[in-house]
Design a protein around this motif. Structure first.
Motif, PDB file in Angstrom:
ATOM      1  N   ALA A 267       0.834  -1.164  -0.190  1.00 49.45           N
ATOM      2  CA  ALA A 267       0.001  -0.029  -0.004  1.00 49.45           C
ATOM      3  C   ALA A 267       0.897   1.412  -0.006  1.00 49.45           C
ATOM      4  N   ARG A 268       1.947   1.193   0.788  1.00 48.73           N
ATOM      5  CA  ARG A 268       2.967   2.392   0.907  1.00 48.73           C
ATOM      6  C   ARG A 268       3.576   2.714  -0.385  1.00 48.73           C
ATOM      7  N   ILE A 269       3.922   1.552  -1.225  1.00 51.27           N
ATOM      8  CA  ILE A 269       4.722   1.600  -2.456  1.00 51.27           C
ATOM      9  C   ILE A 269       3.556   2.072  -3.546  1.00 51.27           C
ATOM     10  N   THR A 270       2.517   1.576  -3.645  1.00 44.81           N
ATOM     11  CA  THR A 270       1.629   1.721  -4.783  1.00 44.81           C
ATOM     12  C   THR A 270       0.527   2.887  -4.555  1.00 44.81           C
ATOM     13  N   GLY A 271       0.430   3.180  -3.372  1.00 47.67           N
ATOM     14  CA  GLY A 271      -0.749   4.037  -2.917  1.00 47.67           C
ATOM     15  C   GLY A 271      -2.076   3.391  -3.133  1.00 47.67           C
ATOM     16  N   ARG A 272      -2.292   2.152  -3.357  1.00 48.07           N
ATOM     17  CA  ARG A 272      -3.640   1.718  -3.478  1.00 48.07           C
ATOM     18  C   ARG A 272      -4.498   1.489  -2.248  1.00 48.07           C
ATOM     19  N   SER A 273      -5.750   2.178  -2.329  1.00 46.30           N
ATOM     20  CA  SER A 273      -6.680   2.224  -1.153  1.00 46.30           C
ATOM     21  C   SER A 273      -7.074   0.539  -0.766  1.00 46.30           C
ATOM     22  N   ASP A 274      -7.253  -0.229  -1.734  1.00 41.57           N
ATOM     23  CA  ASP A 274      -7.878  -1.524  -1.529  1.00 41.57           C
ATOM     24  C   ASP A 274      -6.745  -2.226  -0.718  1.00 41.57           C
ATOM     25  N   THR A 275      -5.559  -2.146  -0.770  1.00 43.83           N
ATOM     26  CA  THR A 275      -4.639  -2.876   0.073  1.00 43.83           C
ATOM     27  C   THR A 275      -4.544  -2.025   1.397  1.00 43.83           C
ATOM     28  N   ARG A 276      -4.583  -0.840   1.383  1.00 42.71           N
ATOM     29  CA  ARG A 276      -4.527  -0.152   2.750  1.00 42.71           C
ATOM     30  C   ARG A 276      -6.015  -0.477   3.562  1.00 42.71           C
ATOM     31  N   ASP A 277      -6.993  -0.415   2.990  1.00 42.02           N
ATOM     32  CA  ASP A 277      -8.348  -0.985   3.596  1.00 42.02           C
ATOM     33  C   ASP A 277      -8.022  -2.482   4.394  1.00 42.02           C
ATOM     34  N   ALA A 278      -7.376  -3.464   3.528  1.00 38.22           N
ATOM     35  CA  ALA A 278      -7.157  -4.743   3.984  1.00 38.22           C
ATOM     36  C   ALA A 278      -6.129  -4.674   4.988  1.00 38.22           C
ATOM     37  N   VAL A 279      -5.065  -3.753   5.172  1.00 38.78           N
ATOM     38  CA  VAL A 279      -4.146  -3.526   6.235  1.00 38.78           C
ATOM     39  C   VAL A 279      -5.014  -2.982   7.493  1.00 38.78           C
ATOM     40  N   VAL A 280      -6.101  -2.083   7.350  1.00 40.11           N
ATOM     41  CA  VAL A 280      -6.685  -1.538   8.655  1.00 40.11           C
ATOM     42  C   VAL A 280      -7.718  -3.033   9.140  1.00 40.11           C
ATOM     43  N   ARG A 281      -8.247  -3.689   8.033  1.00 35.89           N
ATOM     44  CA  ARG A 281      -8.997  -4.803   8.740  1.00 35.89           C
ATOM     45  C   ARG A 281      -8.054  -5.730   9.395  1.00 35.89           C
ATOM     46  N   ALA A 282      -7.274  -6.124   8.806  1.00 30.03           N
ATOM     47  CA  ALA A 282      -6.233  -7.195   9.302  1.00 30.03           C
ATOM     48  C   ALA A 282      -5.706  -6.837  10.815  1.00 30.03           C
ATOM     49  N   ALA A 283      -5.352  -5.594  10.719  1.00 31.09           N
ATOM     50  CA  ALA A 283      -4.904  -5.096  12.037  1.00 31.09           C
ATOM     51  C   ALA A 283      -6.033  -5.131  13.191  1.00 31.09           C
ATOM     52  N   GLU A 284      -7.210  -4.896  12.927  1.00 31.09           N
ATOM     53  CA  GLU A 284      -8.122  -5.000  13.845  1.00 31.09           C
ATOM     54  C   GLU A 284      -8.328  -6.423  14.420  1.00 31.09           C
TER      55      GLU A 284
ATOM     56  N   MET B  15       6.831  -9.608  17.091  1.00 38.34           N
ATOM     57  CA  MET B  15       6.505  -9.432  15.752  1.00 38.34           C
ATOM     58  C   MET B  15       5.512  -8.800  15.584  1.00 38.34           C
ATOM     59  N   ALA B  16       4.335  -8.935  16.301  1.00 37.47           N
ATOM     60  CA  ALA B  16       3.115  -8.111  16.159  1.00 37.47           C
ATOM     61  C   ALA B  16       3.263  -6.616  16.326  1.00 37.47           C
ATOM     62  N   LEU B  17       3.944  -6.377  17.387  1.00 32.46           N
ATOM     63  CA  LEU B  17       4.344  -4.934  17.559  1.00 32.46           C
ATOM     64  C   LEU B  17       5.298  -4.181  16.403  1.00 32.46           C
ATOM     65  N   THR B  18       6.100  -5.061  15.973  1.00 27.52           N
ATOM     66  CA  THR B  18       6.886  -4.502  14.823  1.00 27.52           C
ATOM     67  C   THR B  18       5.961  -4.095  13.609  1.00 27.52           C
ATOM     68  N   VAL B  19       5.232  -5.128  13.403  1.00 23.15           N
ATOM     69  CA  VAL B  19       4.387  -5.152  12.031  1.00 23.15           C
ATOM     70  C   VAL B  19       3.285  -3.887  12.533  1.00 23.15           C
ATOM     71  N   LEU B  20       2.929  -3.734  13.628  1.00 20.47           N
ATOM     72  CA  LEU B  20       2.002  -2.555  14.011  1.00 20.47           C
ATOM     73  C   LEU B  20       2.618  -1.188  13.746  1.00 20.47           C
ATOM     74  N   ALA B  21       4.011  -1.255  14.302  1.00 14.66           N
ATOM     75  CA  ALA B  21       4.688   0.011  14.137  1.00 14.66           C
ATOM     76  C   ALA B  21       5.119   0.527  12.498  1.00 14.66           C
ATOM     77  N   GLU B  22       5.267  -0.582  11.911  1.00 13.20           N
ATOM     78  CA  GLU B  22       5.518  -0.394  10.518  1.00 13.20           C
ATOM     79  C   GLU B  22       3.997   0.262   9.688  1.00 13.20           C
TER      80      GLU B  22
ATOM     81  N   MET C 258       0.370   1.939  13.643  1.00 14.34           N
ATOM     82  CA  MET C 258      -0.758   1.979  14.533  1.00 14.34           C
ATOM     83  C   MET C 258      -0.115   1.530  16.005  1.00 14.34           C
ATOM     84  N   LEU C 259       0.745   1.821  16.501  1.00 13.64           N
ATOM     85  CA  LEU C 259       1.055   1.639  17.863  1.00 13.64           C
ATOM     86  C   LEU C 259       0.341   2.780  18.991  1.00 13.64           C
TER      87      LEU C 259
ATOM     88  N   THR D 107      10.675   2.647  20.747  1.00  7.13           N
ATOM     89  CA  THR D 107      11.061   4.094  20.377  1.00  7.13           C
ATOM     90  C   THR D 107       9.764   4.702  19.475  1.00  7.13           C
ATOM     91  N   ALA D 108       9.354   3.683  18.624  1.00  9.89           N
ATOM     92  CA  ALA D 108       8.137   4.016  17.909  1.00  9.89           C
ATOM     93  C   ALA D 108       6.965   4.319  18.660  1.00  9.89           C
TER      94      ALA D 108
END
Length: 278
Positions: free
Chosen positions: A143-160, A196-203, A206-207, A273-274
């Motif tokens: 999502a960061r590289i492409t700017g695609r909203s569908d992958t960003r939406d999937a990220v938000v849903r997965a994080a939940e 690992m979960a905190l690392t991914v959420l930091a990326e 969402m921390l 730190t994050a």
């Protein structure tokens, strides 16, 4: 890095199954290189990419490993496999249109609760933590590289999925889902733990969600007197034998509750730190 690549043949490939040779096949070597920050754009890694993608995109793989939960319309997918390779190829600057195909496959297989599952006998009530964290990481980079909203939406849903469990608690009674979730490891490969979960959420930035607080406090409680953090368990064993299960060519630091591990320490301090806790 040289050690990870030391078993390549003259044609640049590794003479093992790309995935089933854990943790020394092409798939796992690419993931490990991405994890330690190998420089992007190295064309000598293309043969490893072709090995990994050739297996993952084969007709045989799709026939055997992609399906549905019995008696339901829920899709099954080994999403950690797709996710790890997508993440590694994006990080290593080796992605092409086939990565977009894998991303589309991940999006199609996402469950209503935001995660993924590979178990065709699953109840359908909840996704697998082990299958869901790596795809979250991969889709975030995409999502960061492409700017695609569908992958960003999937990220938000997965994080939940993880946030609603405070990263390690059951919804039914708030008990710890699995004691290993609270242990620190490096590398995790496809396994799940709170670091690992905190690392991914930091990326995913969402921390700041208050549902991360307890996991952050557990992590802080593990800091040793020298300021570092331990690898409390490991998912590999160092061996020269290619028949060894979970074989690693690299010893990723000490495994001890009382001794700091440099890889775990770096990850833990980065997360804290994050989170504004340093």
């Amino acid at each position: 890095m040289r050690q990870l690549l030391s078993e390549r043949s003259a044609d640049g490939t590794l003479p093992f199954h790309p995935y089933n040779a854990k943790w020394f096949g092409a798939h796992w070597v690419l993931v490990a290189l991405a994890e330690v920050g190998y420089p992007a754009g190295d064309e000598t890694l293309v043969p490893l990419r072709e090995q990994a993608l050739g297996w993952l995109l084969s007709d045989l793989y799709e026939e055997r490993h992609i399906g549905r939960v019995r008696g339901t319309a829920l899709p099954t997918l080994h999403a950690s496999i797709d996710g790890n390779l997508v993440w590694a190829l994006l990080r290593l600057g080796l992605a092409d249109e086939r990565v977009d195909y894998l991303v589309a496959r991940l999006l199609r297989a996402q469950w209503p609760d935001g995660g993924w599952n590979c178990d065709r006998k699953a109840t359908g009530h909840a996704s697998s933590f082990g299958e869901s964290l790596v795809p979250l990481r991969a889709l975030n980079v995409h999502a960061r590289i492409t700017g695609r909203s569908d992958t960003r939406d999937a990220v938000v849903r997965a994080a939940e999925l993880f946030l609603e469990h405070q990263l390690f608690r059951r919804l039914s009674n708030a008990s710890v889902i699995d004691p290993s979730f609270l242990q620190l490891h490096f590398p995790c490969y496809w396994h799940y733990d709170i670091l690992m979960a905190l690392t991914v959420l930091a990326e995913a930035e969402m921390l700041d969600d208050e549902r991360c607080i307890e996991a952050l406090e557990v992590l802080e409680s593990k800091q040793l007197p020298d300021g570092g953090f331990p690898a409390e368990a490991k998912f590999y064993r160092v061996s020269a034998s290619t028949n060894a299960n979970g074989r690693s060519l690299v010893r990723w630091g000490p495994t001890s509750r009382k001794q700091s591990n440099e890889w775990v320490s770096c990850a833990a301090l980065s997360v804290l730190t994050a989170a504004g806790r340093r």
